[in-house]
Design a protein around this motif. Sequence first.
Motif, PDB file in Angstrom:
ATOM      1  N   GLY A  41     -36.039  20.698  33.646  1.00  0.00           N
ATOM      2  CA  GLY A  41     -35.448  21.015  32.350  1.00  0.00           C
ATOM      3  C   GLY A  41     -36.045  22.267  31.742  1.00  0.00           C
ATOM      4  N   CYS A  42     -35.539  22.623  30.568  1.00  0.00           N
ATOM      5  CA  CYS A  42     -36.048  23.784  29.838  1.00  0.00           C
ATOM      6  C   CYS A  42     -37.306  23.382  29.068  1.00  0.00           C
ATOM      7  CB  CYS A  42     -34.983  24.303  28.871  1.00  0.00           C
ATOM      8  SG  CYS A  42     -35.508  25.785  27.970  1.00  0.00           S
ATOM      9  N   SER A  43     -38.194  24.357  28.872  1.00  0.00           N
ATOM     10  CA  SER A  43     -39.436  24.105  28.127  1.00  0.00           C
ATOM     11  C   SER A  43     -39.199  23.919  26.632  1.00  0.00           C
ATOM     12  CB  SER A  43     -40.413  25.271  28.314  1.00  0.00           C
ATOM     13  OG  SER A  43     -40.743  25.423  29.660  1.00  0.00           O
ATOM     14  N   ASP A  44     -38.003  24.209  26.175  1.00  0.00           N
ATOM     15  CA  ASP A  44     -37.684  24.142  24.745  1.00  0.00           C
ATOM     16  C   ASP A  44     -38.172  22.825  24.126  1.00  0.00           C
ATOM     17  OD1 ASP A  44     -36.108  23.725  22.260  1.00  0.00           O
ATOM     18  OD2 ASP A  44     -35.091  25.559  22.896  1.00  0.00           O
ATOM     19  N   SER A  45     -38.869  22.951  22.993  1.00  0.00           N
ATOM     20  CA  SER A  45     -39.487  21.778  22.353  1.00  0.00           C
ATOM     21  C   SER A  45     -38.460  20.773  21.837  1.00  0.00           C
ATOM     22  CB  SER A  45     -40.368  22.243  21.185  1.00  0.00           C
ATOM     23  OG  SER A  45     -39.571  22.919  20.224  1.00  0.00           O
ATOM     24  N   VAL A  66     -38.769  27.976  31.350  1.00  0.00           N
ATOM     25  CA  VAL A  66     -37.790  28.625  30.462  1.00  0.00           C
ATOM     26  C   VAL A  66     -36.417  28.633  31.144  1.00  0.00           C
ATOM     27  CG1 VAL A  66     -37.137  30.799  29.346  1.00  0.00           C
ATOM     28  CG2 VAL A  66     -39.528  30.060  29.323  1.00  0.00           C
ATOM     29  N   ALA A  67     -35.441  28.031  30.485  1.00  0.00           N
ATOM     30  CA  ALA A  67     -34.043  28.019  30.935  1.00  0.00           C
ATOM     31  C   ALA A  67     -33.837  27.234  32.237  1.00  0.00           C
ATOM     32  CB  ALA A  67     -33.481  29.433  31.048  1.00  0.00           C
ATOM     33  N   ASN A  68     -34.676  26.220  32.470  1.00  0.00           N
ATOM     34  CA  ASN A  68     -34.487  25.266  33.580  1.00  0.00           C
ATOM     35  C   ASN A  68     -34.044  25.923  34.889  1.00  0.00           C
ATOM     36  OD1 ASN A  68     -32.295  24.792  31.186  1.00  0.00           O
ATOM     37  ND2 ASN A  68     -31.197  24.970  33.139  1.00  0.00           N
ATOM     38  N   GLY A  97     -29.749  21.758  31.383  1.00  0.00           N
ATOM     39  CA  GLY A  97     -29.735  22.872  30.437  1.00  0.00           C
ATOM     40  C   GLY A  97     -29.398  22.346  29.054  1.00  0.00           C
ATOM     41  N   HIS A  98     -29.408  23.216  28.073  1.00  0.00           N
ATOM     42  CA  HIS A  98     -29.094  22.741  26.717  1.00  0.00           C
ATOM     43  C   HIS A  98     -28.448  23.850  25.891  1.00  0.00           C
ATOM     44  CE1 HIS A  98     -32.403  24.888  24.581  1.00  0.00           C
ATOM     45  NE2 HIS A  98     -32.924  24.889  25.791  1.00  0.00           N
ATOM     46  N   HIS A  99     -27.622  23.429  24.947  1.00  0.00           N
ATOM     47  CA  HIS A  99     -26.984  24.388  24.039  1.00  0.00           C
ATOM     48  C   HIS A  99     -28.043  25.185  23.269  1.00  0.00           C
ATOM     49  CE1 HIS A  99     -22.936  22.003  23.798  1.00  0.00           C
ATOM     50  NE2 HIS A  99     -23.183  22.493  24.995  1.00  0.00           N
ATOM     51  N   ARG A 100     -27.669  26.382  22.876  1.00  0.00           N
ATOM     52  CA  ARG A 100     -28.539  27.274  22.075  1.00  0.00           C
ATOM     53  C   ARG A 100     -29.853  27.591  22.795  1.00  0.00           C
ATOM     54  NH1 ARG A 100     -24.166  25.963  20.363  1.00  0.00           N
ATOM     55  NH2 ARG A 100     -23.624  25.409  18.220  1.00  0.00           N
ATOM     56  N   CYS A 101     -29.795  27.679  24.119  1.00  0.00           N
ATOM     57  CA  CYS A 101     -31.027  27.940  24.892  1.00  0.00           C
ATOM     58  C   CYS A 101     -31.497  29.383  24.666  1.00  0.00           C
ATOM     59  CB  CYS A 101     -30.767  27.698  26.379  1.00  0.00           C
ATOM     60  SG  CYS A 101     -32.227  27.985  27.398  1.00  0.00           S
ATOM     61  N   GLY A 102     -32.718  29.537  24.182  1.00  0.00           N
ATOM     62  CA  GLY A 102     -33.252  30.872  23.908  1.00  0.00           C
ATOM     63  C   GLY A 102     -33.424  31.702  25.171  1.00  0.00           C
ATOM     64  N   GLY A 103     -33.767  31.042  26.294  1.00  0.00           N
ATOM     65  CA  GLY A 103     -33.932  31.760  27.567  1.00  0.00           C
ATOM     66  C   GLY A 103     -32.612  32.334  28.036  1.00  0.00           C
TER      67      GLY A 103
HETATM   68 ZN   LIG Z   1     -33.809  26.495  26.747  1.00  0.00          ZN
END
Ligand SMILES: [Zn+2]
Length: 210
Positions: A41-45, A66-68, A97-103
């Motif tokens: 997965g993405c590292s996003d908190s 970052v960005a899976n 993945g996830h919506h609004r992913c910063g990566g």
């Molecule tokens: Zn992300």
Amino acid sequence: MRFVERLLLENQAWAGEIKHRDPHMFDRLSAGQSPEVLWIGCSDSRVPAEQICNTSPGEMFIHRNVANRVCPNEAGFMSVLEYAVAVLKVRHIIVCGHHRCGGVQAAMTDENTGFSHLDNHLDGIRDIRRRHANELAKMNNDADRLDQMVALNVIDQVRTLSELPLIKAQWSCHQRPTIHGMVYALETGRLREIERWDGEHCEAVQACAV
Ligand SMILES: [Zn+2]
């Protein structure tokens, strides 16, 4: 109270609560692990794998970056994959993945971020964006374009995984991990599967348009 002190106190409270609810859980976990799933997965908190799937410790083996991304040239990534597939013999690999992913957002242009490791890491997503430029250009707005890129990135990672010799070798013997591509919607908390690889071909599970 400082944040780290709060974390330590919360940990003590959590451990006590678990001990009360399931007195043998820590003994079981100390004896070993046999997770069913490798989660990439993405590292996003905002996307904590165990919490959004409501799983307990020991149920998922987890790698986040970052960005899976699936990174066949990185020892860190490949060691997780090797251990999960060849030793733990997970039955499922989920790329989420996830919506609004910063990566993915950072890879929506060719402009460098100014961080060399991050730019190297994101180059593969920029390639996906170029391959799908026509499709993306037809989309109504930047938010939809970003969410579509999130889905395209997930699908690309599923396919990259399915082509790795390590995965092919597992499929030629007894252990056959299915690879699932999923997208998490931050705005609803819902997870959905968009792609699945069953050893022979990748198939779309749902339309990836959002
Ligand atoms: Zn992300």
